[in-house]
Design a protein around this motif. Sequence first.
Motif, PDB file in Angstrom:
ATOM      1  N   HIS A   4      -1.021  -1.633 -17.684  1.00 14.97           N
ATOM      2  CA  HIS A   4      -0.100  -2.745 -17.924  1.00 14.97           C
ATOM      3  C   HIS A   4       1.023  -2.571 -16.905  1.00 14.97           C
ATOM      4  CE1 HIS A   4       2.972  -5.241 -19.634  1.00 14.97           C
ATOM      5  NE2 HIS A   4       2.173  -5.635 -20.606  1.00 14.97           N
ATOM      6  N   LEU A   5       1.035  -3.407 -15.879  1.00 17.09           N
ATOM      7  CA  LEU A   5       1.953  -3.225 -14.765  1.00 17.09           C
ATOM      8  C   LEU A   5       3.419  -3.334 -15.170  1.00 17.09           C
ATOM      9  CD1 LEU A   5       0.009  -5.212 -12.039  1.00 17.09           C
ATOM     10  CD2 LEU A   5       0.098  -2.745 -12.365  1.00 17.09           C
ATOM     11  N   GLY A   6       3.713  -4.024 -16.246  1.00 15.65           N
ATOM     12  CA  GLY A   6       5.100  -4.199 -16.649  1.00 15.65           C
ATOM     13  C   GLY A   6       5.540  -3.282 -17.768  1.00 15.65           C
ATOM     14  N   ASN A   7       4.639  -2.471 -18.290  1.00 13.95           N
ATOM     15  CA  ASN A   7       5.003  -1.685 -19.468  1.00 13.95           C
ATOM     16  C   ASN A   7       4.309  -0.327 -19.481  1.00 13.95           C
ATOM     17  OD1 ASN A   7       6.420  -1.370 -21.859  1.00 13.95           O
ATOM     18  ND2 ASN A   7       4.820  -2.266 -23.120  1.00 13.95           N
ATOM     19  N   GLU A  27       8.016   9.227 -10.365  1.00 19.15           N
ATOM     20  CA  GLU A  27       6.620   9.233  -9.911  1.00 19.15           C
ATOM     21  C   GLU A  27       5.853   8.062 -10.509  1.00 19.15           C
ATOM     22  OE1 GLU A  27       2.852  12.287  -9.398  1.00 19.15           O
ATOM     23  OE2 GLU A  27       4.393  12.775 -10.888  1.00 19.15           O
ATOM     24  N   THR A  28       6.117   7.751 -11.784  1.00 23.73           N
ATOM     25  CA  THR A  28       5.463   6.609 -12.426  1.00 23.73           C
ATOM     26  C   THR A  28       5.803   5.322 -11.686  1.00 23.73           C
ATOM     27  OG1 THR A  28       5.531   7.702 -14.582  1.00 23.73           O
ATOM     28  CG2 THR A  28       5.244   5.305 -14.580  1.00 23.73           C
ATOM     29  N   GLU A  34       2.805   1.317  -5.714  1.00 23.76           N
ATOM     30  CA  GLU A  34       1.623   1.414  -4.853  1.00 23.76           C
ATOM     31  C   GLU A  34       0.494   0.526  -5.381  1.00 23.76           C
ATOM     32  OE1 GLU A  34       0.432   5.477  -4.128  1.00 23.76           O
ATOM     33  OE2 GLU A  34       2.487   6.068  -3.677  1.00 23.76           O
ATOM     34  N   ILE A  35       0.318   0.506  -6.688  1.00 19.24           N
ATOM     35  CA  ILE A  35      -0.715  -0.349  -7.295  1.00 19.24           C
ATOM     36  C   ILE A  35      -0.379  -1.815  -7.053  1.00 19.24           C
ATOM     37  CG2 ILE A  35      -1.697  -1.096  -9.497  1.00 19.24           C
ATOM     38  CD1 ILE A  35      -1.333   1.889 -10.399  1.00 19.24           C
ATOM     39  N   LYS A  41      -1.789  -7.183  -1.458  1.00 21.05           N
ATOM     40  CA  LYS A  41      -2.099  -7.197  -0.018  1.00 21.05           C
ATOM     41  C   LYS A  41      -3.103  -8.302   0.308  1.00 21.05           C
ATOM     42  CE  LYS A  41      -5.910  -3.941   0.254  1.00 21.05           C
ATOM     43  NZ  LYS A  41      -6.347  -2.651   0.736  1.00 21.05           N
ATOM     44  N   ASP A  42      -3.349  -8.494   1.586  1.00 19.20           N
ATOM     45  CA  ASP A  42      -4.308  -9.497   2.070  1.00 19.20           C
ATOM     46  C   ASP A  42      -3.974 -10.893   1.550  1.00 19.20           C
ATOM     47  OD1 ASP A  42      -5.703  -7.461   3.380  1.00 19.20           O
ATOM     48  OD2 ASP A  42      -7.070  -7.149   1.698  1.00 19.20           O
ATOM     49  N   GLU A  43      -2.705 -11.261   1.724  1.00 20.31           N
ATOM     50  CA  GLU A  43      -2.231 -12.590   1.326  1.00 20.31           C
ATOM     51  C   GLU A  43      -2.492 -12.883  -0.154  1.00 20.31           C
ATOM     52  OE1 GLU A  43      -3.572 -15.572   4.085  1.00 20.31           O
ATOM     53  OE2 GLU A  43      -2.946 -14.366   5.799  1.00 20.31           O
ATOM     54  N   ARG A  44      -2.390 -11.845  -0.969  1.00 18.92           N
ATOM     55  CA  ARG A  44      -2.505 -11.958  -2.435  1.00 18.92           C
ATOM     56  C   ARG A  44      -3.855 -12.522  -2.873  1.00 18.92           C
ATOM     57  NH1 ARG A  44       2.818 -12.079  -4.980  1.00 18.92           N
ATOM     58  NH2 ARG A  44       1.963 -13.491  -6.537  1.00 18.92           N
TER      59      ARG A  44
END
Length: 103
Positions: A4-7, A27-28, A34-35, A41-44
Motif C-alpha cells: 500500500h504505497l500510501g500506508n 529506509e522505508t 524507489e517503488i 517511469k516510461d511516461e507513466r
Amino acid sequence: MCIHLGNTEAFIWDKDMPNERRTDLDETNQLLEEIRKEIEKDERRLIYSHEWQDGDFLISDNLAVGHYASNDTARPKSEVGLRILHRTTTKGISSPRKGQTTI
C-alpha cells in the motif's frame, strides 16, 4: 509483493530468520520512493487513472496492482460527488503462479 504505497509503515527483511530486521522510517520512505519512481517511469505507462462517470463500475485485483486514491478524493463531496466503495475478498484453492491459468 503487495504494497500500500500510501500506508506502509515498514518492510521486514529475512522474516523468521535469525537476521530478521525491520526498516526504520527513513529506509522505508526511501524504498517507497524507489517503488513509486519505478511505477511512474516510461511516461507513466503502468498507471491507469479512471475518469469517473455516472454508472461506472470498476473491478481491480488488489493483489496484482498497486493503487492509491488521488488527492481529488479528499475534496468535499459537494465538489466531487459521493464516493462509494464496496469491497469483496475472495479466496482461491491454490496459490497463483506465473503463467498459471485457472477457470
